[in-house]
Scaffold this motif. Structure first.
Motif, PDB file in Angstrom:
ATOM      1  N   VAL A  32       1.591  52.529  37.693  1.00  0.00           N
ATOM      2  CA  VAL A  32       2.203  52.755  39.012  1.00  0.00           C
ATOM      3  C   VAL A  32       1.984  51.546  39.914  1.00  0.00           C
ATOM      4  O   VAL A  32       2.862  51.174  40.717  1.00  0.00           O
ATOM      5  N   LYS A  33       0.834  50.901  39.755  1.00  0.00           N
ATOM      6  CA  LYS A  33       0.532  49.725  40.571  1.00  0.00           C
ATOM      7  C   LYS A  33       1.379  48.526  40.150  1.00  0.00           C
ATOM      8  O   LYS A  33       1.882  47.786  40.996  1.00  0.00           O
ATOM      9  N   ASN A  34       1.523  48.330  38.833  1.00  0.00           N
ATOM     10  CA  ASN A  34       2.249  47.165  38.316  1.00  0.00           C
ATOM     11  C   ASN A  34       3.762  47.307  38.418  1.00  0.00           C
ATOM     12  O   ASN A  34       4.482  46.302  38.539  1.00  0.00           O
ATOM     13  N   TYR A  35       4.265  48.558  38.362  1.00  0.00           N
ATOM     14  CA  TYR A  35       5.720  48.778  38.371  1.00  0.00           C
ATOM     15  C   TYR A  35       6.080  49.814  39.449  1.00  0.00           C
ATOM     16  O   TYR A  35       6.486  50.940  39.132  1.00  0.00           O
ATOM     17  N   PRO A  36       5.946  49.444  40.698  1.00  0.00           N
ATOM     18  CA  PRO A  36       6.180  50.422  41.784  1.00  0.00           C
ATOM     19  C   PRO A  36       7.619  50.919  41.878  1.00  0.00           C
ATOM     20  O   PRO A  36       7.855  52.010  42.401  1.00  0.00           O
ATOM     21  N   LYS A  37       8.580  50.137  41.366  1.00  0.00           N
ATOM     22  CA  LYS A  37       9.988  50.540  41.462  1.00  0.00           C
ATOM     23  C   LYS A  37      10.567  50.917  40.096  1.00  0.00           C
ATOM     24  O   LYS A  37      11.782  50.988  39.932  1.00  0.00           O
ATOM     25  N   SER A  38       9.717  51.172  39.153  1.00  0.00           N
ATOM     26  CA  SER A  38      10.181  51.475  37.802  1.00  0.00           C
ATOM     27  C   SER A  38      10.852  52.841  37.726  1.00  0.00           C
ATOM     28  O   SER A  38      10.472  53.788  38.432  1.00  0.00           O
ATOM     29  N   GLY A  39      11.845  52.920  36.839  1.00  0.00           N
ATOM     30  CA  GLY A  39      12.478  54.212  36.584  1.00  0.00           C
ATOM     31  C   GLY A  39      11.511  55.193  35.946  1.00  0.00           C
ATOM     32  O   GLY A  39      11.732  56.420  35.986  1.00  0.00           O
ATOM     33  N   TYR A  40      10.436  54.690  35.365  1.00  0.00           N
ATOM     34  CA  TYR A  40       9.403  55.560  34.803  1.00  0.00           C
ATOM     35  C   TYR A  40       8.506  56.149  35.892  1.00  0.00           C
ATOM     36  O   TYR A  40       7.683  57.040  35.601  1.00  0.00           O
ATOM     37  N   GLY A  41       8.640  55.630  37.118  1.00  0.00           N
ATOM     38  CA  GLY A  41       7.707  56.000  38.187  1.00  0.00           C
ATOM     39  C   GLY A  41       7.474  57.493  38.355  1.00  0.00           C
ATOM     40  O   GLY A  41       6.314  57.943  38.324  1.00  0.00           O
ATOM     41  N   PRO A  42       8.517  58.330  38.558  1.00  0.00           N
ATOM     42  CA  PRO A  42       8.282  59.768  38.756  1.00  0.00           C
ATOM     43  C   PRO A  42       7.556  60.422  37.572  1.00  0.00           C
ATOM     44  O   PRO A  42       6.642  61.225  37.771  1.00  0.00           O
ATOM     45  N   SER A  43       7.965  60.057  36.355  1.00  0.00           N
ATOM     46  CA  SER A  43       7.310  60.637  35.176  1.00  0.00           C
ATOM     47  C   SER A  43       5.874  60.155  35.084  1.00  0.00           C
ATOM     48  O   SER A  43       4.961  60.924  34.690  1.00  0.00           O
ATOM     49  N   ALA A  44       5.623  58.886  35.420  1.00  0.00           N
ATOM     50  CA  ALA A  44       4.260  58.360  35.389  1.00  0.00           C
ATOM     51  C   ALA A  44       3.374  59.102  36.389  1.00  0.00           C
ATOM     52  O   ALA A  44       2.216  59.443  36.093  1.00  0.00           O
ATOM     53  N   LEU A  45       3.906  59.372  37.610  1.00  0.00           N
ATOM     54  CA  LEU A  45       3.145  60.124  38.608  1.00  0.00           C
ATOM     55  C   LEU A  45       2.856  61.550  38.127  1.00  0.00           C
ATOM     56  O   LEU A  45       1.768  62.110  38.379  1.00  0.00           O
ATOM     57  N   PHE A  46       3.830  62.143  37.459  1.00  0.00           N
ATOM     58  CA  PHE A  46       3.655  63.508  36.952  1.00  0.00           C
ATOM     59  C   PHE A  46       2.498  63.564  35.945  1.00  0.00           C
ATOM     60  O   PHE A  46       1.609  64.426  36.053  1.00  0.00           O
ATOM     61  N   TRP A  47       2.498  62.641  34.967  1.00  0.00           N
ATOM     62  CA  TRP A  47       1.453  62.656  33.940  1.00  0.00           C
ATOM     63  C   TRP A  47       0.115  62.166  34.493  1.00  0.00           C
ATOM     64  O   TRP A  47      -0.938  62.620  34.034  1.00  0.00           O
ATOM     65  N   LEU A  48       0.167  61.302  35.469  1.00  0.00           N
ATOM     66  CA  LEU A  48      -1.069  60.886  36.131  1.00  0.00           C
ATOM     67  C   LEU A  48      -1.723  62.084  36.815  1.00  0.00           C
ATOM     68  O   LEU A  48      -2.939  62.307  36.696  1.00  0.00           O
ATOM     69  N   GLY A  49      -0.887  62.867  37.529  1.00  0.00           N
ATOM     70  CA  GLY A  49      -1.425  64.060  38.181  1.00  0.00           C
ATOM     71  C   GLY A  49      -2.001  65.044  37.175  1.00  0.00           C
ATOM     72  O   GLY A  49      -3.063  65.643  37.401  1.00  0.00           O
ATOM     73  N   ASN A  50      -1.340  65.214  36.028  1.00  0.00           N
ATOM     74  CA  ASN A  50      -1.835  66.129  35.005  1.00  0.00           C
ATOM     75  C   ASN A  50      -3.136  65.613  34.389  1.00  0.00           C
ATOM     76  O   ASN A  50      -4.040  66.421  34.064  1.00  0.00           O
ATOM     77  N   ALA A  51      -3.239  64.281  34.192  1.00  0.00           N
ATOM     78  CA  ALA A  51      -4.484  63.718  33.658  1.00  0.00           C
ATOM     79  C   ALA A  51      -5.615  63.934  34.646  1.00  0.00           C
ATOM     80  O   ALA A  51      -6.765  64.254  34.244  1.00  0.00           O
ATOM     81  N   GLN A  52      -5.328  63.793  35.936  1.00  0.00           N
ATOM     82  CA  GLN A  52      -6.361  64.019  36.952  1.00  0.00           C
ATOM     83  C   GLN A  52      -6.724  65.500  37.050  1.00  0.00           C
ATOM     84  O   GLN A  52      -7.905  65.850  37.262  1.00  0.00           O
ATOM     85  N   TYR A  53      -5.740  66.363  36.900  1.00  0.00           N
ATOM     86  CA  TYR A  53      -6.015  67.805  36.878  1.00  0.00           C
ATOM     87  C   TYR A  53      -6.961  68.131  35.716  1.00  0.00           C
ATOM     88  O   TYR A  53      -7.894  68.931  35.861  1.00  0.00           O
ATOM     89  N   ALA A  54      -6.682  67.486  34.536  1.00  0.00           N
ATOM     90  CA  ALA A  54      -7.525  67.751  33.365  1.00  0.00           C
ATOM     91  C   ALA A  54      -8.950  67.256  33.565  1.00  0.00           C
ATOM     92  O   ALA A  54      -9.892  67.828  32.990  1.00  0.00           O
ATOM     93  N   THR A  55      -9.136  66.241  34.394  1.00  0.00           N
ATOM     94  CA  THR A  55     -10.485  65.722  34.661  1.00  0.00           C
ATOM     95  C   THR A  55     -11.055  66.317  35.954  1.00  0.00           C
ATOM     96  O   THR A  55     -12.068  65.837  36.456  1.00  0.00           O
ATOM     97  N   ARG A  56     -10.361  67.320  36.508  1.00  0.00           N
ATOM     98  CA  ARG A  56     -10.772  68.059  37.705  1.00  0.00           C
ATOM     99  C   ARG A  56     -10.779  67.202  38.961  1.00  0.00           C
ATOM    100  O   ARG A  56     -11.471  67.509  39.940  1.00  0.00           O
ATOM    101  N   ALA A  57      -9.955  66.152  38.932  1.00  0.00           N
ATOM    102  CA  ALA A  57      -9.785  65.360  40.154  1.00  0.00           C
ATOM    103  C   ALA A  57      -8.596  65.947  40.896  1.00  0.00           C
ATOM    104  O   ALA A  57      -7.513  65.361  40.983  1.00  0.00           O
ATOM    105  N   TYR A  58      -8.812  67.166  41.470  1.00  0.00           N
ATOM    106  CA  TYR A  58      -7.704  67.939  42.006  1.00  0.00           C
ATOM    107  C   TYR A  58      -7.048  67.292  43.228  1.00  0.00           C
ATOM    108  O   TYR A  58      -5.810  67.309  43.361  1.00  0.00           O
ATOM    109  N   LYS A  59      -7.843  66.757  44.125  1.00  0.00           N
ATOM    110  CA  LYS A  59      -7.277  66.157  45.322  1.00  0.00           C
ATOM    111  C   LYS A  59      -6.408  64.940  44.967  1.00  0.00           C
ATOM    112  O   LYS A  59      -5.333  64.753  45.541  1.00  0.00           O
ATOM    113  N   GLU A  60      -6.921  64.119  44.059  1.00  0.00           N
ATOM    114  CA  GLU A  60      -6.131  62.957  43.619  1.00  0.00           C
ATOM    115  C   GLU A  60      -4.847  63.406  42.929  1.00  0.00           C
ATOM    116  O   GLU A  60      -3.767  62.805  43.110  1.00  0.00           O
ATOM    117  N   ALA A  61      -4.954  64.481  42.147  1.00  0.00           N
ATOM    118  CA  ALA A  61      -3.773  65.006  41.465  1.00  0.00           C
ATOM    119  C   ALA A  61      -2.740  65.488  42.469  1.00  0.00           C
ATOM    120  O   ALA A  61      -1.530  65.217  42.334  1.00  0.00           O
TER     121      ALA A  61
END
Length: 268
Positions: free
Chosen positions: A174-203
């Motif tokens: 997300v940092k390296n490609y802020p305007k990438s077409g992958y951006g929304p999907s990357a944010l979605f999986w990032l949030g899920n990875a944070q949810y899995a590690t119990r980083a709920y606020k970050e997610a």
């Protein structure tokens, strides 16, 4: 007969024999026809001599011609042998030239193939840096090969259960490609990875970033439901209820809306 005999006696024995033979060859007259006188004998002898000399001259000429023909034949044979030798040399040179031509043809073909391979290699390398069409989560966009590589590497870590590694990978993406077409999907999986590690606020923050950047994205309803899940994990029932109600209102036809209704019934 006596005058002839006396005349012949004056010549050597071999010549006498030749004269007598000449008489027989010329058709000497019979004994009863008479004898030659001395003049006739002399003329006969001269005639025989002339014939003998002519025969010898003809013989010498024939022999000379034979020798000349033999010499010519020998010369012709030598010429033919020389010509055959030249032909053999020319054949050898031609065969050598053909062999060189064939080798040159093979070398040229190899060079052309190497050039083709090099050109193909250059095209392949360039293609690695050229943007390519991508279809992901129902969205079509263009992405650089590096974007695709980094996104797929992070997603592979998530699927392997390496949630911390996936989280780090998607944050970097997300940092390296802020305007990438992958951006929304990357944010979605990032949030899920944070949810899995119990980083709920970050997610929650990353799911909201997805909704703000791409509210119509196919992952948006799931992102909203995930926000509610994070809020429930944080024991923030009021916020979770509000999120679920908004989800049902904004995305009423989505599968996430059906799940939201079920969870609302449990919260109340």
């Amino acid at each position: 007969m006596k005058p002839v005999t006396r005349t012949l006696a004056a010549f050597p024995g071999r010549l006498s024999a030749l004269v007598l033979a000449g008489f027989w060859l010329l058709g000497a007259p019979s004994a009863h026809a008479g004898l030659f006188d001395d003049d006739e004998a002399r003329r006969a002898i001269l005639d025989i001599r002339q014939r003998i000399d002519a025969g010898r001259a003809a013989t010498d000429a024939l022999q000379a011609e034979t020798r000349r023909l033999a010499d010519d034949n020998a010369q012709l044979r030598r010429s033919m042998l020389d010509l055959q030798s030249q032909i053999d040399v020319m054949r050898a040179d031609l065969a050598k030239a053909r062999g060189q031509d064939e080798q040159l043809a093979r070398d040229l073909a190899q060079v052309q193939q190497r050039q083709k391979d090099m050109a193909q290699g250059v095209d392949d390398r360039l293609r690695k840096f050229e943007p390519a069409a991508v279809k992901l989560d129902g969205q079509e966009f263009t992405a650089d090969p590096a974007e695709t590589r980094d996104y797929e590497a992070s997603l592979a870590l998530f699927r392997k259960g390496d949630f911390p590694g996936a989280q780090a990978g998607f944050i970097t993406f997300v940092k390296n490609y802020p305007k990438s077409g992958y951006g929304p999907s990357a944010l979605f999986w990032l949030g899920n990875a944070q949810y899995a590690t119990r980083a709920y606020k970050e997610a929650i923050a990353n799911f909201r970033s997805l909704l703000a950047a791409a509210p119509t994205h196919p992952r948006a309803p799931e992102a909203a439901l995930s926000i509610a899940n994070c809020q429930m994990e944080l024991k923030d029932t009021r916020a979770a209820t509000k999120t679920l109600e908004d989800l049902i209102k904004v995305y009423p036809e989505s599968e996430a809306a059906g799940a939201a209704k079920s969870r609302l019934s449990k919260l109340k």
